[in-house]
Motif scaffolding. Sequence first.
Motif, mmCIF file in Angstrom:
data_model
loop_
_atom_site.group_PDB
_atom_site.id
_atom_site.type_symbol
_atom_site.label_atom_id
_atom_site.label_comp_id
_atom_site.label_asym_id
_atom_site.label_seq_id
_atom_site.Cartn_x
_atom_site.Cartn_y
_atom_site.Cartn_z
ATOM 1 N N GLY A 35 0.790 -1.218 0.000
ATOM 2 C CA GLY A 35 0.000 0.000 0.000
ATOM 3 C C GLY A 35 0.827 1.274 0.000
ATOM 4 N N LYS A 36 2.117 1.196 0.208
ATOM 5 C CA LYS A 36 2.961 2.386 0.286
ATOM 6 C C LYS A 36 3.473 2.806 -1.083
ATOM 7 C CE LYS A 36 4.416 1.853 5.042
ATOM 8 N NZ LYS A 36 5.504 1.650 5.953
ATOM 9 N N GLY A 37 2.633 2.742 -2.067
ATOM 10 C CA GLY A 37 3.006 3.268 -3.365
ATOM 11 C C GLY A 37 3.412 2.260 -4.406
ATOM 12 N N ALA A 38 3.478 0.978 -4.069
ATOM 13 C CA ALA A 38 3.916 -0.014 -5.058
ATOM 14 C C ALA A 38 2.964 -0.075 -6.247
ATOM 15 C CB ALA A 38 4.049 -1.389 -4.420
ATOM 16 N N PHE A 39 1.669 -0.011 -5.990
ATOM 17 C CA PHE A 39 0.714 -0.079 -7.084
ATOM 18 C C PHE A 39 0.567 1.258 -7.807
ATOM 19 C CE2 PHE A 39 -0.476 -4.013 -4.960
ATOM 20 C CZ PHE A 39 -0.628 -4.856 -6.032
ATOM 21 N N GLU A 40 1.104 2.327 -7.246
ATOM 22 C CA GLU A 40 1.084 3.626 -7.915
ATOM 23 C C GLU A 40 2.410 3.929 -8.622
ATOM 24 O OE1 GLU A 40 0.101 3.471 -4.529
ATOM 25 O OE2 GLU A 40 -2.009 3.337 -5.077
ATOM 26 N N ALA A 41 3.407 3.100 -8.412
ATOM 27 C CA ALA A 41 4.745 3.327 -8.982
ATOM 28 C C ALA A 41 4.703 3.263 -10.507
ATOM 29 C CB ALA A 41 5.720 2.298 -8.432
ATOM 30 N N LYS A 42 5.658 3.930 -11.141
ATOM 31 C CA LYS A 42 5.672 4.045 -12.600
ATOM 32 C C LYS A 42 6.828 3.313 -13.276
ATOM 33 C CE LYS A 42 2.047 6.619 -12.596
ATOM 34 N NZ LYS A 42 0.782 5.958 -12.862
#
Length: 154
Positions: A35-42
């Motif tokens: 939840g700490k940005g892994a699925f939002e990473a580019k």
Amino acid sequence: MNRRELMASSAKVASLMLASGVFGKAAQAAGEAAGKGAFEAKSLADVVKALGYGAPTESKDVSITAPDIAENGAVVPLGATTTAAGVKQMLLLVEKNPSVLAALFNVSPEVEASFSTRVKMGQSSNVYAVAVTNDNKVLYALKEVKVTLGGCGG
């Protein structure tokens, strides 16, 4: 209810279950890390950084199964397998998708580190199969998949 609304409501339910202690500590830690940005990473580097790991290294111990050409980007079969010892996570990433991280699998010693799924791909892209070992080494394999009909709004 459309797919986006279903995913949003599922995420809320999972968050409530995590907060209430329904899942074990290992599941909570994995959920918090993801939840700490892994699925939002580019990018691959951003995903492994968000998960708290070091720099990824290409390895022959990891293999990816994917078509050379996907005729329909809405259902592209992908697989990840590794022969590396002590694997704790397997990831599948699609470089040009809005959400690069397509799948994250937690691996226990009782489970063979071999997974397959289907993902959407909006356009031709590099696809990564990533294995994370117990000593936090990040190993990956790469394959280019050409998409003739996009699946992410294409």
